[in-house]
Design an enzyme around this catalytic site. Structure first.
Site, PDB file in Angstrom:
ATOM      1  CD  GLN A  45      -4.793   4.593   2.740  1.00 38.04           C
ATOM      2  OE1 GLN A  45      -5.729   5.336   2.471  1.00 38.04           O
ATOM      3  NE2 GLN A  45      -4.605   4.088   3.945  1.00 38.04           N
ATOM      4  CD  GLU A  89      -0.556   3.248   4.323  1.00 39.78           C
ATOM      5  OE1 GLU A  89       0.245   3.933   3.669  1.00 39.78           O
ATOM      6  OE2 GLU A  89      -1.383   2.474   3.818  1.00 39.78           O
ATOM      7  NE  ARG A  91      -5.331   4.326  13.802  1.00 36.87           N
ATOM      8  CZ  ARG A  91      -6.178   3.309  13.750  1.00 36.87           C
ATOM      9  NH1 ARG A  91      -6.188   2.404  14.707  1.00 36.87           N
ATOM     10  NH2 ARG A  91      -7.007   3.190  12.750  1.00 36.87           N
ATOM     11  CG  ASN A 123      -8.267   7.159   4.590  1.00 29.55           C
ATOM     12  OD1 ASN A 123      -7.386   7.808   5.126  1.00 29.55           O
ATOM     13  ND2 ASN A 123      -8.064   5.926   4.172  1.00 29.55           N
TER      14      ASN A 123
END
Length: 284
Positions: A45, A89, A91, A123
């Site tokens: 991420q 992530e 959410r 993103n």
């Protein structure tokens, strides 16, 4: 890898809601509902900072409406019914705040590099990363997965120059990068500081005096071309520029050379502004 790349492209379309269910590739299985505790963060991420107020807004929405779009996950290599989040992530974090115990997911069969691709694309397309997080994501693609700048450019649908310029931000000092992440300094203001030995000092001056990106470029240029002159000299030029701008209400640029010769430029946007400049210069 080439076979999965083709599937990934179609999978991304389905993930972002641009493809009909009948077109969803084999990489995507049926959506499931799993325990929220069975999900873990994605080590790929790129986003590290989540704004509290945005999380609270999303949590309130989830309390009222639930999670409309499933979170994309992939099975953990350890098995045991646990999953790693690929996209969504924010959410997942908001769902925990909303008190949910189960959450809808779409299970994908993706490799590490594909997981990073999806995380970055998701993103950038949905809630822009700050420039430093974006640069770090590109750096991981480059160093860990051997993507060159051209490959990253095609993947992200960005120009190659954008990729290169974004990556160059990572050469700035840590405190300057932090200013960008916090939003007190824009990438446009910071970019001229790349390669400058006293970038941190200049960055503090930019933030304190709220210089525009164009003024930063001028400031850096004068500091480079006048290394033997004092900082107060540079500041005086900028102050004079600001004073003239305030007096006439137009953009002014002063280019002062080493021998103190140079030029003053005044920008106008229409005939009315041109006539104003003409009247000011010809007034007796």
């Amino acid at each position: 890898m080439s076979g999965k790349k083709k599937g990934l492209g179609r999978g991304l379309s389905a993930l972002f809601g641009d493809e009909k269910p009948k077109d969803i590739p084999q990489e995507i299985r049926q959506s499931n509902t799993v325990s929220i505790s069975d999900l873990t963060r994605n080590p790929y991420q790129p986003r590290q900072n989540f704004r509290e107020e945005k999380l609270e807004e999303l949590a309130s929405s989830i309390k009222k409406n639930g999670i409309i779009q499933p979170i994309a996950v992939r099975p953990l290599k350890t098995g045991n019914g646990k999953y790693e989040i690929i996209a969504g992530e924010r959410r997942w974090m908001a769902a925990q705040r909303a008190g949910l115990h189960e959450i809808p997911v779409t299970i994908l069969d993706l490799s590490d590099v594909e997981s990073l691709e999806v995380a970055i694309v998701e993103n950038i397309q949905r809630d822009d990363l700050n420039p430093v997080e974006e640069a770090r994501g590109y750096k991981r693609l480059n160093e860990e997965f051997k993507y060159d700048h051209e490959s990253i450019s095609k993947l992200m649908s960005k120009s190659r120059s954008h990729i290169s310029n974004t990556l160059r931000l990572l050469t700035l000092p840590a405190d300057v990068l932090l200013m960008i992440e916090e939003g007190t300094l824009t990438s446009g203001q910071a970019r001229p500081l790349i390669g400058i030995s006293n970038a941190s000092t200049i960055a503090e001056e930019i933030v304190a005096k709220n210089y525009s990106a164009r003024k930063v470029e001028y400031l850096v240029k004068t500091k480079k071309s006048n290394k033997n002159k004092t900082n107060s000299y540079d500041t005086n030029i900028l102050k004079a520029q600001e004073k003239i701008e305030k007096a006439i209400g137009l953009k002014v640029y002063i280019n002062n050379k080493k021998n103190n010769s140079g030029k003053v430029s005044i920008e106008y946007k229409d005939l009315e502004q041109f006539e104003l400049i003409s009247d000011l210069l010809t007034k007796h």
